[in-house]
Design a protein around this motif. Structure first.
Motif, mmCIF file in Angstrom:
data_model
loop_
_atom_site.group_PDB
_atom_site.id
_atom_site.type_symbol
_atom_site.label_atom_id
_atom_site.label_comp_id
_atom_site.label_asym_id
_atom_site.label_seq_id
_atom_site.Cartn_x
_atom_site.Cartn_y
_atom_site.Cartn_z
ATOM 1 N N LYS A 158 5.839 14.744 0.871
ATOM 2 C CA LYS A 158 6.466 13.863 2.154
ATOM 3 C C LYS A 158 5.669 12.565 2.230
ATOM 4 C CE LYS A 158 4.942 16.917 5.020
ATOM 5 N NZ LYS A 158 4.307 17.532 4.287
ATOM 6 N N THR A 159 4.409 12.391 2.162
ATOM 7 C CA THR A 159 3.832 11.272 2.269
ATOM 8 C C THR A 159 3.811 10.411 1.154
ATOM 9 O OG1 THR A 159 2.048 12.577 3.640
ATOM 10 C CG2 THR A 159 1.441 10.134 2.592
ATOM 11 N N THR A 160 4.045 10.914 0.094
ATOM 12 C CA THR A 160 4.165 10.050 -1.134
ATOM 13 C C THR A 160 5.633 9.341 -1.088
ATOM 14 O OG1 THR A 160 2.954 11.798 -2.572
ATOM 15 C CG2 THR A 160 4.559 10.226 -3.749
ATOM 16 N N LEU A 161 6.536 10.141 -0.590
ATOM 17 C CA LEU A 161 7.932 9.787 -0.712
ATOM 18 C C LEU A 161 8.119 8.712 0.651
ATOM 19 C CD1 LEU A 161 11.324 9.792 -1.077
ATOM 20 C CD2 LEU A 161 11.260 11.712 0.363
ATOM 21 N N ALA A 162 7.525 8.884 1.750
ATOM 22 C CA ALA A 162 7.556 8.004 2.745
ATOM 23 C C ALA A 162 6.800 6.697 2.569
ATOM 24 C CB ALA A 162 6.842 8.630 4.092
ATOM 25 N N THR A 163 5.680 6.677 1.712
ATOM 26 C CA THR A 163 4.870 5.686 1.338
ATOM 27 C C THR A 163 6.039 4.734 0.317
ATOM 28 O OG1 THR A 163 2.763 6.947 1.978
ATOM 29 C CG2 THR A 163 2.797 4.985 0.436
ATOM 30 N N ARG A 164 6.292 5.167 -0.684
ATOM 31 C CA ARG A 164 7.335 4.660 -1.480
ATOM 32 C C ARG A 164 8.342 3.798 -0.838
ATOM 33 N NH1 ARG A 164 9.074 7.501 -6.988
ATOM 34 N NH2 ARG A 164 9.866 5.566 -7.107
ATOM 35 N N LEU A 165 8.999 4.491 0.103
ATOM 36 C CA LEU A 165 10.172 3.938 0.657
ATOM 37 C C LEU A 165 9.618 2.920 1.509
ATOM 38 C CD1 LEU A 165 11.817 7.434 2.063
ATOM 39 C CD2 LEU A 165 12.842 5.675 0.613
ATOM 40 N N HIS A 166 8.438 2.956 2.125
ATOM 41 C CA HIS A 166 7.773 1.959 3.056
ATOM 42 C C HIS A 166 7.576 0.731 2.116
ATOM 43 C CE1 HIS A 166 5.333 -0.212 5.834
ATOM 44 N NE2 HIS A 166 4.290 -0.058 5.334
ATOM 45 N N GLU A 167 7.042 1.008 1.148
ATOM 46 C CA GLU A 167 6.574 -0.168 -0.103
ATOM 47 C C GLU A 167 8.001 -0.882 -0.632
ATOM 48 O OE1 GLU A 167 4.531 1.958 -2.924
ATOM 49 O OE2 GLU A 167 2.458 1.901 -1.644
ATOM 50 N N LYS A 168 8.944 -0.280 -0.693
ATOM 51 C CA LYS A 168 10.339 -0.768 -1.230
ATOM 52 C C LYS A 168 10.973 -1.555 0.192
ATOM 53 C CE LYS A 168 13.538 -0.614 -4.516
ATOM 54 N NZ LYS A 168 13.302 -1.493 -5.702
ATOM 55 N N LEU A 169 11.109 -0.826 1.014
ATOM 56 C CA LEU A 169 11.874 -1.262 2.257
ATOM 57 C C LEU A 169 11.278 -2.291 3.218
ATOM 58 C CD1 LEU A 169 13.299 2.127 3.059
ATOM 59 C CD2 LEU A 169 14.815 0.127 2.076
ATOM 60 N N LYS A 170 11.805 -3.487 2.904
ATOM 61 C CA LYS A 170 11.169 -4.524 3.747
ATOM 62 C C LYS A 170 11.537 -4.238 5.321
ATOM 63 C CE LYS A 170 14.885 -8.041 3.642
ATOM 64 N NZ LYS A 170 14.976 -9.457 3.887
ATOM 65 N N ASN A 171 10.847 -4.808 6.128
ATOM 66 C CA ASN A 171 10.890 -4.597 7.899
ATOM 67 C C ASN A 171 10.764 -3.166 8.158
ATOM 68 O OD1 ASN A 171 11.425 -7.210 7.998
ATOM 69 N ND2 ASN A 171 13.725 -6.909 7.909
#
Length: 193
Positions: free
Chosen positions: A17-30
């Motif tokens: 969960k955290t790995t996926l959320a972190t990757r999304l956060h890094e990729k998605l601006k705003n």
């Protein structure tokens, strides 16, 4: 006012969960990232449920979290005013946590909900490599972690309306494929808004 899209990532402990959320956060601006684990109550909080036979608190239930504070913090973020740098753009709030979808006020705020499932064997194997504070005591996984996860998952499965609102993903699958799928779905949903 800022337009928000809220993404919830729930599921088994150690499912990614955290790995996926972190990757999304890094990729998605705003985007803003919020982790449910930051809302665990202090060790000495009297609201913890103590397990005498293990001489350990149950850290795998809603009572172990200040879930109302998390909900309040989410509402505060979602009510924030837009700034000049983000005017007209959709902002993303990405949350991860093992009990996100068992607390209806948070479930209801999510525009997209992902649940990472995991086999008992792999969950136990991954968890045994993690260091927790406080550390798991011998027998905690068997007596508490896995039974609580099954109970949590059953609560979701027994509620047809909740089930329809969640996308289930295999936590044993390729993490890059999972990321690409979720990223595509978020991108598509945000372009519709």
């Amino acid at each position: 006012m800022t337009k928000w899209m809220v993404i919830g990532i729930g599921g088994a402990t150690c499912s990614g969960k955290t790995t996926l959320a972190t990757r999304l956060h890094e990729k998605l601006k705003n985007s803003i990232l919020m982790n449910q684990d930051t809302y665990f109550r202090p060790k000495d909080d009297p609201r913890h449920v103590h397990i005498p036979e293990l001489n350990h608190h149950n850290w795998d239930i809603l009572d172990s979290l200040d879930i109302e504070k998390m909900h309040s913090d989410i509402l505060e973020i979602l009510s924030s005013q837009e700034d000049d740098d983000n005017r007209g753009e959709i902002r993303l709030l990405i949350m991860d946590g093992f009990l996100l979808f068992n607390y209806k006020p948070i479930y209801d705020l999510c525009d997209l909900r992902y649940f990472l499932d995991l086999s008992r064997e792999l969950c136990e194997q991954r968890r045994s490599r993690r260091v927790y504070d406080p550390p798991d005591v011998p027998g905690y996984f068997e007596a508490v972690v896995w039974p609580e996860y099954l109970r949590y998952k059953r609560e979701i499965e027994d509620n047809e309306q909740v089930m329809r609102g969640i996308i289930f993903l295999d936590g044993t699958g390729d993490s890059n494929e999972t990321f690409q799928r979720v990223f595509r779905e978020i991108s598509q949903k945000s372009s519709e808004n």
